[in-house]
Design an enzyme around this catalytic site. Structure first.
Site, PDB file in Angstrom:
ATOM      1  N   LYS A  79       0.836  -1.214   0.000  1.00 55.10           N
ATOM      2  CA  LYS A  79       0.000   0.000   0.000  1.00 55.10           C
ATOM      3  C   LYS A  79       0.861   1.251   0.000  1.00 55.10           C
ATOM      4  CE  LYS A  79      -3.758  -2.264   2.480  1.00 55.10           C
ATOM      5  NZ  LYS A  79      -4.578  -2.398   3.662  1.00 55.10           N
ATOM      6  N   GLN A 123      -4.117  -1.821   9.884  1.00 55.22           N
ATOM      7  CA  GLN A 123      -4.068  -3.108   9.180  1.00 55.22           C
ATOM      8  C   GLN A 123      -4.664  -4.209  10.061  1.00 55.22           C
ATOM      9  OE1 GLN A 123      -3.297  -3.390   6.025  1.00 55.22           O
ATOM     10  NE2 GLN A 123      -3.555  -5.598   5.965  1.00 55.22           N
ATOM     11  N   ASP A 146     -10.617   2.584   4.851  1.00 55.89           N
ATOM     12  CA  ASP A 146     -11.058   1.184   4.794  1.00 55.89           C
ATOM     13  C   ASP A 146     -12.586   1.090   4.758  1.00 55.89           C
ATOM     14  OD1 ASP A 146      -9.025  -0.682   4.595  1.00 55.89           O
ATOM     15  OD2 ASP A 146      -8.493  -0.534   6.721  1.00 55.89           O
TER      16      ASP A 146
END
Ligand SMILES: Nc1nc2c(c(=O)[nH]1)N[C@@H](CN(C=O)c1ccc(C(=O)N[C@@H](CCC(=O)O)C(=O)O)cc1)CN2
Length: 398
Positions: A79, A123, A146
């Site tokens: 990412k 994460q 997210d």
């Protein structure tokens, strides 16, 4: 249900017969997630270059990575590297698996308040002692790239514009960019996880005319309590099968209708029985299913790379949102100042003229504000592209 029983069910079922039309001579179109991701990267990169050319700052992706899970470290590296390639800046904060929930929440709070951070993600998975929901809800909804915050999930379920979870957005973009029709089609989503299966089902079943347009499909959600014969009955009727169950090779050739589109969201590491080496497989038996399907995504190289691309797109959207909220605030103060000066402004025949003056004054304020926020100068303004997510022009006209 035993094997014989299963066979009897297969023989009796019309659905089974329908799924066993003579095989097509054409193998499926294999959708390259890598290629589609490259398209999205290019679009995001161009937008960032345009913003930078206008004097705006570059979006910044903040990542929090807890523990030393090897795969998580790879995904995060992927990412942040992609962010750099596209012209964004990024920062990763590493914390040991022993971090307390309180410390993690404090860290998130600090990054929420840090105006340099456009988008923020933690994460997953997190260590067992940390409540994942509490962590997702601690991230500011407008920075939540997210789309896991309860407000973003709520908006998604209400068909409102929001941050769409990256994997669901990836599936949506794969379907859209490949030209797969969804309106009135039968879709089976296999898997009901809150981060993947559920948001995919939300996107695909909802109304295409709503604020956050949906796919207008008839969606069935199957899950681990769906008996296999019933699952097969459902998938055999499906025009689109989305496999997100986390079960290696769950979807086999005999479970797919001729000409269906099959999107594989599964990422399972298994030991190859032949080589003994570990390898990555999806929830779909790719080699078998590709003989019957019209479209199929591979694993690796399908939904995975698109997921990373959608995180990039969400980060860009988060930054655009910051810019437009700032502009809205400037506009409001200019309007307030003007109505104080000219109380009859909107009743006056000359109000149109006055409004023109307000606008030019607003532009002056806006440019000044942008310049002070970015350390540069601003001269032009172009409407941002709108999509499933935020529509900044709507925010301004509220
Ligand atoms: N905060 C989040 N955590 C996790 C997410 C998420 O969306 N947000 N999803 C997954 C991990 N993930 C992204 O974070 C992710 C997983 C896999 C891929 C990918 O590109 N996979 C490749 C294969 C990679 C390999 O060889 O191991 C592929 O499918 O081609 C991208 C992103 C859980 N955590």
């Amino acid at each position: 249900m035993g094997n014989t029983e299963h066979r009897k069910w297969e023989e009796k079922s019309d659905v089974y017969k329908q799924a066993h039309h003579p095989p097509s001579s054409h193998a499926a179109n294999v959708i390259s997630g890598k290629e589609l991701a490259r398209q999205i990267h290019k679009e995001v990169q161009n937008d960032i270059a345009e913003m930078a050319a206008q004097g705006s700052r570059r979006p910044h992706l903040g990542v929090i990575l807890v523990g030393d899970d090897h795969a998580s470290h790879c995904y995060v590296r992927n990412k942040t590297r992609t962010a750099t390639l596209l012209g964004m800046s990024s920062s990763t904060i590493f914390r040991p698996a022993s971090i307390s929930q309180e410390e993690l929440l404090e860290l998130i709070d600090r990054m929420n308040k840090d105006s340099r951070v456009s988008g923020l993600l933690v994460q997953l998975p997190l260590p067992d002692h940390i409540n994942e929901r509490a962590v997702c809800n601690a991230i500011a909804p407008e920075k939540d790239v997210d789309g896991f915050h309860i407000v973003n999930i709520g908006k998604l379920c209400l068909d409102q514009r929001c941050m769409v979870p990256a994997t669901a957005a990836a599936v949506w973009e794969i379907i859209r960019r490949t030209g797969i029709e969804t309106v009135g089609k039968n879709v089976v989503v296999v898997g009901r996880s809150k981060n993947v299966g559920m948001p995919i089902a939300m996107l695909l079943h909802s109304d295409r005319t709503h604020e956050r347009p949906g796919g207008d499909a008839t969606v069935t959600i199957a899950h681990r309590s769906t008996p296999l014969p019933q699952l097969k009955e459902l998938t055999c009727l499906a025009d689109i099968v989305i496999a997100a169950a986390g079960v290696p090779h769950l979807i086999t050739e005999d479970m797919v209708k001729q000409g269906a589109a099959v999107i594989d969201v599964g990422i399972n590491r298994i030991q190859d029985p032949v080589t003994g080496k570990s390898r990555l497989v999806g929830d779909v038996d790719f080699e078998g299913v590709k003989k019957r399907a019209a479209f199929i995504t591979p694993v690796p190289g399908g939904v995975g790379p698109m997921t990373i691309a959608m995180v990039m797109k969400n980060t860009l959207i988060a930054e655009k949102e910051i810019i437009f909220l700032r502009e809205k605030e400037v506009m409001r103060s200019v309007m307030q100042a003007w109505t104080r000066k000219r109380p009859t402004l909107f009743r006056d025949w000359l109000s149109a003229l006055a409004y023109g003056t307000v606008l030019s004054e607003y532009k002056m304020f806006r440019d000044a504000s942008r310049a002070s926020a970015t350390g540069g100068t601003f001269s032009t303004k172009k409407s941002p592209k709108t999509s499933l997510w935020f529509n900044p022009s709507q925010i301004i006209s509220e």
